[in-house]
Design a protein around this motif. Sequence first.
Motif, short mmCIF file in Angstrom:
data_model
loop_
_atom_site.label_atom_id
_atom_site.label_comp_id
_atom_site.label_asym_id
_atom_site.label_seq_id
_atom_site.Cartn_x
_atom_site.Cartn_y
_atom_site.Cartn_z
N ILE A 10 19.28 -47.87 65.03
CA ILE A 10 18.08 -47.04 65.11
C ILE A 10 17.34 -47.33 66.41
O ILE A 10 16.95 -46.42 67.14
CB ILE A 10 17.16 -47.30 63.90
CG1 ILE A 10 17.86 -46.91 62.60
CG2 ILE A 10 15.84 -46.54 64.05
CD1 ILE A 10 17.17 -47.39 61.34
N GLN A 11 17.16 -48.61 66.70
CA GLN A 11 16.44 -48.98 67.92
C GLN A 11 17.20 -48.56 69.18
O GLN A 11 16.59 -48.17 70.18
CB GLN A 11 16.15 -50.49 67.94
CG GLN A 11 15.14 -50.91 66.88
CD GLN A 11 13.85 -50.10 66.91
OE1 GLN A 11 13.32 -49.76 67.96
NE2 GLN A 11 13.37 -49.74 65.74
N ALA A 12 18.52 -48.61 69.13
CA ALA A 12 19.32 -48.16 70.28
C ALA A 12 19.10 -46.66 70.51
O ALA A 12 18.99 -46.21 71.66
CB ALA A 12 20.80 -48.46 70.05
N ARG A 24 18.21 -42.77 57.74
CA ARG A 24 18.61 -42.18 56.46
C ARG A 24 19.82 -42.91 55.87
O ARG A 24 19.86 -43.23 54.69
CB ARG A 24 18.94 -40.70 56.63
CG ARG A 24 19.38 -40.01 55.35
CD ARG A 24 19.86 -38.58 55.61
NE ARG A 24 21.00 -38.51 56.51
CZ ARG A 24 22.27 -38.73 56.16
NH1 ARG A 24 22.58 -39.04 54.93
NH2 ARG A 24 23.24 -38.65 57.06
N LYS A 25 20.81 -43.19 56.72
CA LYS A 25 22.03 -43.86 56.26
C LYS A 25 21.75 -45.29 55.78
O LYS A 25 22.40 -45.78 54.86
CB LYS A 25 23.07 -43.89 57.37
CG LYS A 25 23.67 -42.52 57.63
CD LYS A 25 24.61 -42.55 58.81
CE LYS A 25 25.16 -41.17 59.09
NZ LYS A 25 25.97 -41.14 60.32
N GLN A 47 15.52 -41.13 50.21
CA GLN A 47 15.80 -39.79 50.76
C GLN A 47 14.57 -38.89 50.77
O GLN A 47 14.46 -38.03 51.63
CB GLN A 47 16.95 -39.13 50.00
CG GLN A 47 18.28 -39.82 50.20
CD GLN A 47 18.68 -39.92 51.67
OE1 GLN A 47 18.84 -38.92 52.34
NE2 GLN A 47 18.83 -41.14 52.16
N SER A 48 13.67 -39.09 49.84
CA SER A 48 12.47 -38.23 49.80
C SER A 48 11.60 -38.47 51.03
O SER A 48 11.04 -37.52 51.59
CB SER A 48 11.67 -38.44 48.51
OG SER A 48 11.22 -39.77 48.42
N GLN A 49 11.48 -39.70 51.50
CA GLN A 49 10.71 -39.99 52.72
C GLN A 49 11.38 -39.36 53.93
O GLN A 49 10.72 -38.79 54.79
CB GLN A 49 10.55 -41.50 52.95
CG GLN A 49 9.61 -42.16 51.98
CD GLN A 49 10.36 -42.79 50.82
OE1 GLN A 49 11.43 -42.31 50.39
NE2 GLN A 49 9.81 -43.86 50.27
N TYR A 50 12.70 -39.45 53.97
CA TYR A 50 13.46 -38.84 55.05
C TYR A 50 13.24 -37.32 55.06
O TYR A 50 12.92 -36.73 56.09
CB TYR A 50 14.96 -39.15 54.88
CG TYR A 50 15.87 -38.25 55.65
CD1 TYR A 50 16.08 -38.45 57.01
CD2 TYR A 50 16.51 -37.18 55.03
CE1 TYR A 50 16.91 -37.60 57.73
CE2 TYR A 50 17.34 -36.33 55.74
CZ TYR A 50 17.53 -36.55 57.09
OH TYR A 50 18.35 -35.71 57.81
N GLN A 51 13.39 -36.69 53.91
CA GLN A 51 13.24 -35.23 53.83
C GLN A 51 11.83 -34.79 54.17
O GLN A 51 11.64 -33.78 54.85
CB GLN A 51 13.64 -34.75 52.43
CG GLN A 51 15.12 -34.87 52.18
CD GLN A 51 15.50 -34.60 50.73
OE1 GLN A 51 14.65 -34.54 49.85
NE2 GLN A 51 16.80 -34.46 50.50
N PHE A 100 7.03 -43.76 61.93
CA PHE A 100 7.75 -43.58 60.67
C PHE A 100 8.73 -44.73 60.44
O PHE A 100 8.76 -45.34 59.38
CB PHE A 100 8.48 -42.23 60.64
CG PHE A 100 9.36 -42.05 59.44
CD1 PHE A 100 8.84 -41.66 58.22
CD2 PHE A 100 10.73 -42.26 59.52
CE1 PHE A 100 9.65 -41.50 57.11
CE2 PHE A 100 11.56 -42.09 58.43
CZ PHE A 100 11.01 -41.72 57.21
N ILE A 101 9.53 -45.01 61.44
CA ILE A 101 10.55 -46.06 61.32
C ILE A 101 9.91 -47.42 61.09
O ILE A 101 10.35 -48.20 60.26
CB ILE A 101 11.47 -46.07 62.57
CG1 ILE A 101 12.35 -44.81 62.56
CG2 ILE A 101 12.31 -47.34 62.63
CD1 ILE A 101 13.07 -44.55 63.87
#
Length: 170
Positions: free
Chosen positions: A4-6, A57-58, A64-68, A163-164
Amino acid sequence: MADIQAKMKEAKFFLELLEALEKRVDSLTNLESPSEEASFLLSAISNAFYSALDQWRKQNKSRQSQYQEFARRYPEIYGSDRQGGWRNTTVHVSHVQVSTAGYIPPPGNSVNFDFRDEPKLGPHYAPGACNIRLGPQFYFSHGGKEIHALEFCYEHFYALQKFITEQGAA
């Protein structure tokens, strides 16, 4: 979290190139078409955003609800081309044009102050100098509005970073 950071670092890399391109008022490459270069950079930035969120997400399959919810707030990046998502369109379907225009003021009485570090490829100014930049800015059309590409991308970069950070990784 390293993936993610990359991807966030990749987005920042392309953001700095887009900022340098806009501040230089000249192309960065032998294409000698700043608008085309800005369009290619916009594609790269939005793809890095998409990839960073997808990595999150992975790693967080139970959330998944936060992602969506986050993806729904930014349909221009995460929506399909049928939903008007220009990230999906420019990466998979057809090229999204970026145009130049003079400064389009923000709505209301807003003022844009830019306190970001200067890009290394940008013009070099004396320390402490107040520099007024007069030149075209890069815009793309979305939802009937002209959107300043650089500001939109930085705003989204900070929103995605928040968010992350707030959601954390599994």
